[in-house]
Design a protein around this motif. Sequence first.
Motif, PDB file in Angstrom:
ATOM      1  N   ASN A   1     -44.133  51.975 -24.994  1.00 45.27           N
ATOM      2  CA  ASN A   1     -42.906  51.235 -25.315  1.00 45.27           C
ATOM      3  C   ASN A   1     -43.111  49.747 -25.026  1.00 45.27           C
ATOM      4  O   ASN A   1     -42.705  49.241 -23.981  1.00 45.27           O
TER       5      ASN A   1
ATOM      6  N   ASN B   1     -42.329  47.231 -27.447  1.00 50.52           N
ATOM      7  CA  ASN B   1     -41.553  46.373 -28.354  1.00 50.52           C
ATOM      8  C   ASN B   1     -40.071  46.439 -28.008  1.00 50.52           C
ATOM      9  O   ASN B   1     -39.500  47.529 -27.895  1.00 50.52           O
TER      10      ASN B   1
ATOM     11  N   ASP C   1     -36.779  48.612 -34.097  1.00 47.35           N
ATOM     12  CA  ASP C   1     -37.701  48.721 -32.966  1.00 47.35           C
ATOM     13  C   ASP C   1     -39.009  49.270 -33.528  1.00 47.35           C
ATOM     14  O   ASP C   1     -39.014  50.331 -34.149  1.00 47.35           O
TER      15      ASP C   1
ATOM     16  N   ASP D   1     -41.571  50.562 -32.164  1.00 44.71           N
ATOM     17  CA  ASP D   1     -42.242  51.672 -31.484  1.00 44.71           C
ATOM     18  C   ASP D   1     -41.913  53.015 -32.135  1.00 44.71           C
ATOM     19  O   ASP D   1     -41.112  53.090 -33.063  1.00 44.71           O
TER      20      ASP D   1
ATOM     21  N   ASN E   1     -39.338  55.760 -27.940  1.00 43.11           N
ATOM     22  CA  ASN E   1     -39.577  54.330 -27.649  1.00 43.11           C
ATOM     23  C   ASN E   1     -38.939  53.412 -28.687  1.00 43.11           C
ATOM     24  O   ASN E   1     -38.805  52.201 -28.463  1.00 43.11           O
ATOM     25  N   GLY E   2     -38.553  54.005 -29.841  1.00 47.37           N
ATOM     26  CA  GLY E   2     -37.916  53.210 -30.881  1.00 47.37           C
ATOM     27  C   GLY E   2     -36.538  53.739 -31.258  1.00 47.37           C
ATOM     28  O   GLY E   2     -35.927  53.262 -32.209  1.00 47.37           O
TER      29      GLY E   2
ATOM     30  N   ASP F   1     -33.496  50.872 -26.412  1.00 48.11           N
ATOM     31  CA  ASP F   1     -34.309  52.020 -26.828  1.00 48.11           C
ATOM     32  C   ASP F   1     -34.295  53.092 -25.739  1.00 48.11           C
ATOM     33  O   ASP F   1     -33.775  52.876 -24.641  1.00 48.11           O
TER      34      ASP F   1
ATOM     35  N   LEU G   1     -36.162  49.175 -23.141  1.00 51.83           N
ATOM     36  CA  LEU G   1     -36.090  47.749 -23.446  1.00 51.83           C
ATOM     37  C   LEU G   1     -34.806  47.496 -24.221  1.00 51.83           C
ATOM     38  O   LEU G   1     -34.375  48.343 -25.003  1.00 51.83           O
TER      39      LEU G   1
HETATM   40 CA   LIG Z   1     -39.167  49.939 -28.038  1.00 53.84          CA
END
Ligand SMILES: [Ca+2]
Length: 222
Positions: free
Chosen positions: A116, A118, A147, A149, A153-154, A200, A206
């Motif tokens: 992760n 981004n 995002d 990722d 993570n996205g 996210d 993030l």
């Molecule tokens: Ca991310």
Amino acid sequence: MEITVFVDDVNDNVPVFGSDSYRDTIPENVPVGLEFLRVTATDADVGSNAWVSYTIVDGNYNSDFAIDLESGVLSVAKSLDRERRHTYELTIRAQDSGPGSKFSMCALVLDIEDVNDNNPVFPDVYRPVVIENNLPEITVEQVAADDADEGVNGALTYSLQGNTYNSLFTIERTSGVIKVKGRLDHEERKEYTLTVVAEDAGQFSLIILAPFVVAIDKQYCS
Ligand SMILES: [Ca+2]
Ligand SMILES: [Ca+2]
Ligand SMILES: [Ca+2]
Ligand SMILES: [Ca+2]
């Protein structure tokens, strides 16, 4: 009478890899220089006819990987980025040093695992306008962040931070739809400033905060 016969080795054997194909997974944030895998080929000859050297002959996009000529140890040569490239198919050659040098090839598939790394970003700037005397619960805007990722993570959720004017404004967590609950009056207030957050679902999540100004326009009678 005793006769000793010395048989000179002829380079008649190719180096043979331990496997025809290898597969490995590396996280995108590994340090440059990390050694992660060793490929070996054996050669049944003797002397220089069996001295094997290793090279990457294909698939080494951006020269991101290196192989040690003598040991066959593979290492990371440049910073990896899954968002730039998520898989590599390397072709590795093992070549002996004898006359009429013989070689063989093996394939190595490298999958780059997402980290992760981004933040979400809002690609658009929103400048919504609401005409006063609106119906309650109308949609002001639907916001959407990106995002780069993968997977969680996205995966994004939305919220409002700070002043929501006594919950006059709300945002739907997954859709990003912003609504106004009550009736607005241009004479009372001409704009409202909100802070929209996109977050996210990564282990160390993030976020991005974006200012969001809602203008209230006058309603003209027709
Ligand atoms: Ca991310
Ligand atoms: Ca050989
Ligand atoms: Ca990255
Ligand atoms: Ca990533």
